[in-house]
Design an enzyme around this catalytic site. Structure first.
Site, PDB file in Angstrom:
ATOM      1  CD  GLU A 195      -3.076  -0.787   2.270  1.00 42.50           C
ATOM      2  OE1 GLU A 195      -3.206   0.360   2.734  1.00 42.50           O
ATOM      3  OE2 GLU A 195      -3.735  -1.756   2.665  1.00 42.50           O
ATOM      4  CB  SER A 267       4.480 -22.062  -0.531  1.00 45.25           C
ATOM      5  OG  SER A 267       4.864 -21.432   0.661  1.00 45.25           O
ATOM      6  CG  ASP A 339      -5.539  -6.345   0.704  1.00 42.56           C
ATOM      7  OD1 ASP A 339      -4.830  -6.160   1.701  1.00 42.56           O
ATOM      8  OD2 ASP A 339      -5.953  -5.424  -0.017  1.00 42.56           O
ATOM      9  CG  ASP A 342      -7.272  -2.370   4.041  1.00 41.41           C
ATOM     10  OD1 ASP A 342      -6.479  -2.722   3.151  1.00 41.41           O
ATOM     11  OD2 ASP A 342      -8.502  -2.401   3.898  1.00 41.41           O
TER      12      ASP A 342
END
Length: 829
Positions: A195, A267, A339, A342
């Site tokens: 971000e 991974s 996600d 924030d």
């Protein structure tokens, strides 16, 4: 003269004898902490005799009359082999490293205290189910039993490091295990940094060019980035261009758990159904990628539970087989890139900076003082603050100062910041699950870090994303891509989506499932999962390998796991070198032009295999690295350090001129308009010059493995002269940043020493065959022991480097046969 000679001889003899005595004395004290694997101990906390049978490689197979006794045995074994590692992990998450290591870890401790993960772990103990509470309690008793024996029997303080870094070894608590799970979430999370990076780029170079460097998810309309500068008009260009600060401690600080986004997790996992398996049983291959260290974070173990034996990879400090198999089920993990973070910029009340703006007006922060004890220095007192959105983070971390306007502070919302975290209960339940459906159901309790769980039972295969998925408003001003105004109700989270919303794939028609951190599905925001993905090229190579066979075997899965062909190299070299191959007459030997022609000839005949024995991978990696820096440094200036690794998607966009991305090839400050061919040529010459200084002028003698050494370095002693030669494990390795056998390079800005060291990769590999479970194989990248004097410190690493594996049987008789000994823990009256 004869007398002088005699005295010199006596002095020399005395010095030699003294040196021998010192060496023998040091070895004696250090070797006291080497555990005896063939011993019987009287301990409190077990209901009956517990057996820890260790095979040839010292892998423990734990047997006991009850499950609690088995978890006790695992805690005992972990403490025998990895007590120092466990205590360092605990100190890290507690924010107490500076009590031992002094001022160099204060910044790490400060950030860990602000996240307050250990307090949240303590709160989470109460929400675990009874089965998990019993396991946590028994495991802690097992760890403490070994600590007590070390103290009672003077067993070298438990680990040689304790002689160099004094400090009490606190008894293990159930909350410590939950805290280490949260610490893993720290290592595997990178959306906060993304971000900040996207916000800075969009303000500095505009949204169109930001998409070149951070292409993200095209199906979600990434071209329409929010205008970050308009959201926070107080930010200046100078502030946005500030050189980034390091999230944890200092560059290369081994004790910091705060990885850059390039190292935030990766991974591989893939599975084949019965119709795609040559022997009629399901198959699973898994290799989680984490930073390398000595010893490895992974530890192999087998637990004989009443619900069925389980075997695979554990992490010392956590009483769970995180990746592995039972008699009925196999499971593997890959980072999901959900996600789950924030960043919110909270506006401070100009009349009272202890308050911040919310949708309902000014509200006071929750505050608490915390004292960081620092060895050989004064203690540091910090004030912890929390808003409704999460903990307040200082501008000195994650480059937050560059995106925080005056009169604001940054707060973090993150799924791992939960005091009702039942992830460990889910993991305990997974070990007991008898089929894919049960495994999927039990993982509803899992919170963080978000993972893709690949599953097989005897008939079915599945992949389920696990972890809480934040619910964002469809009208969110930034959609989680950039820092958002903390007072905007549309930007805030509205709880979490139900577990059924997480991506799930069961028994696909193709009979194959795979994930290399790639985007698994297309869904519009806010069900999009993420705008950032960890891979776009490894998955292409995996698909190619899977399509080469109609059916697969354990050996074909191993072959794919160890594949070192770079799809990125096959893609980029024809693009970047299209107008450079075989150009002009042969140059005079010894000139830079002749060297370039030879390098291009080698690359033209190369198939993209990143073999440690070849020069081509080194030429390719150095060329692409230099090329990217030359393309972006004039536009980004000091912010060029945000990109420490070559990004294949960016170079492809530039050389295909996607959406006008070819404009990057022109150097803004020069009067001449440079072409992409010009930049490619000068980058090649500069890269070859740099390689010549390091490896000599004979290009054919260069080896990728000389630069791409796996750096299993000791986190504390790895930089200490002399000692580092005994505690660090360095190995020449194949693979690279974009191969299935991934060996992530160190990277770094221009001028970085040894940028191609292999620092992040598959510390664990496992391949499971449900048609013949005993044929399943495993390996970790160092050894079971964390003691540098143990022969099991690096014995598995030798096999790992050669691409070999070891079996781990579920048969109790085979487990007890042979090996290096059986430890018996008998109840003490």
């Amino acid at each position: 003269m004869l007398t002088l000679f005699r005295w010199l001889l006596r002095i020399a003899t005395a010095l030699v004898v003294l040196s021998v005595v010192v060496v023998v004395g040091v070895y004696y004290f250090l070797s006291r902490s080497l555990p005896d694997y063939d011993a019987t101990w009287q301990v409190r906390g077990v209901s009956g005799t517990v057996e820890i049978a260790r095979n040839t490689w010292a892998v423990p197979h734990v047997f006991g009359p009850t499950d609690a006794d088995v978890f006790f045995g695992l805690g005992f074994a972990h403490a025998q082999d990895r007590l120092w590692q466990m205590t360092i992990l605990r100190r890290t998450v507690q924010g107490r490293l500076s009590e031992v290591f002094g001022e160099r870890t204060v910044r790490t401790d400060e950030l860990m205290r602000r996240l307050d993960l250990y307090t949240l772990a303590q709160e989470s103990v109460a929400v675990q189910d009874n089965d998990t509470l019993n396991a946590l309690d028994a495991y802690a008793r097992g760890v403490n039993a070994w600590i007590n024996l070390v103290n009672e029997r003077a067993l070298g303080r438990g680990a040689p490091e304790y002689f160099l870094f004094p400090g009490e070894i606190g008894l293990w608590q159930p909350a410590d295990s939950i805290a280490i799970v949260k610490l893993m979430a720290v290592q595997l999370s990178g959306h906060l940094e993304n971000e900040v990076r996207r916000a800075r780029l969009s303000a500095l170079i505009g949204e169109e060019r930001t998409v070149d460097l951070m292409p993200g998810d095209p199906s979600a309309g990434m071209a329409a980035l929010p205008d970050f500068a308009s959201l926070f008009p107080g930010l200046t260009d100078t502030q946005l261009a500030m050189a980034p600060s390091v999230p944890g401690e200092a560059p290369g600080e081994a004790l910091s758990p705060f990885n850059s986004i390039e190292m935030a997790g990766a991974s591989n996992a893939w599975a084949a159904g019965v119709l795609r398996s040559a022997n009629g049983g399901t198959l699973l291959a898994n290799d989680p990628h984490l930073p390398f260290a000595a010893p490895s974070i992974w530890y192999l173990a087998r637990l004989d539970l009443t619900s069925g034996a389980v075997t695979g990879g554990t992490i010392p400090g956590i009483p769970v087989v995180l990746v592995g198999r039972s008699e009925a089920l196999g499971w593997g993990l890959t980072t999901a890139y959900l996600d789950d973070q924030d960043l919110f910029l909270e506006e401070l009340n100009p009349e009272n900076p202890q308050e911040y703006r919310t949708p309902d007006g000014w509200t006071a922060f929750e505050t608490r003082r915390s004292i960081i004890t620092v060895a050989d220095s004064d203690p540091v007192t910090i004030t912890l603050r929390w808003s409704e959105n999460g903990p307040i983070l200082p501008g000195t971390h994650y480059s937050l100062a560059a995106v925080t306007p005056p009169g604001h502070v940054a707060a973090l919302s993150w799924t791992a910041l939960a005091g009702d975290d039942t992830s460990l209960s889910a993991a305990i339940g997974l070990m007991r699950a008898q089929n894919v459906d049960e495994a999927i159901a039990t993982m509803e309790r899992y919170v963080a870090p978000a993972q893709n769980l690949t599953l097989i039972d005897r008939e079915h295969i599945a992949m389920q994303m696990i972890g809480r998925m934040p619910r964002r408003d469809a009208a969110s001003p930034t959609r989680g891509m950039m820092p958002a105004p903390g007072a905007d109700p549309a930007a805030r989270w509205d709880g979490f989506f139900p577990y059924e919303s997480n991506p799930r794939f069961v028994d696909p028609e193709t009979g194959l499932l795979g994930n290399t951190n790639n985007k698994p599905l297309d869904r519009p925001f806010p069900l999009h999962v993420s705008f950032n993905w960890g891979d776009t090229v490894r998955i292409q190579r995996w698909v190619r390998l899977m399509r080469q066979r109609s059916v697969h075997t354990r050996e074909s899965f191993i072959e794919a796991q160890l594949d070192t062909v770079s799809q990125a190299a096959r893609l980029l070299l024809p693009l970047v070198g299209a107008e450079l191959w075989f150009q002009g007459e042969p140059a005079q030997p010894g000139t830079s032009e002749s060297q370039r022609q030879l390098a291009l000839q080698l690359l033209a005949d190369w198939n993209g295999e990143m073999s440690e024995h070849l020069p081509e991978p080194l030429i390719y990696a150095a060329w692409m690295r230099e090329l990217q820096f030359r393309l972006i440094r004039d536009e980004l200036g000091p912010s060029v350090d945000m990109f420490t690794h070559m990004e294949p998607e960016f170079l492809e966009r530039v050389f295909r001129n996607t959406d006008g991305a070819g404009v990057w090839c022109d150097v803004v400050q020069s009067a001449v308009v440079e072409t992409c061919v010009d930049i490619a040529r000068t980058a090649m010459d500069a890269a070859l010059l740099d390689l010549t200084r390091t490896y000599g002028p004979a290009i054919e003698s260069w080896r990728w493995g000389d630069a791409h050494q796996a750096t299993h370095d000791h986190p504390v002693l790895g930089d200490v002269p002399i000692l580092r030669h005994f505690v660090n494990i360095r190995q020449s390795t194949s693979g690279g940043d974009h191969t299935l056998m991934r060996g992530r390079t160190a990277g770094g800005p221009p001028g970085t020493r040894e940028p191609f060291l292999n620092v992040h990769g598959a510390g664990y590999r496992g391949v499971y065959d449900m048609a013949d479970p005993e044929a399943s194989v495993f390996i970790i990248s160092t050894g079971e022991s964390g003691h540098p004097l143990s022969r099991h410190y690096d014995d598995l690493g030798v096999l790992w480097r050669r691409g070999e594996y070891i079996p781990m049987t579920l048969d109790p008789d085979l487990a007890r046969a042979g090996g290096v000994g059986i430890t018996r823990l008998e109840p003490r009256q």
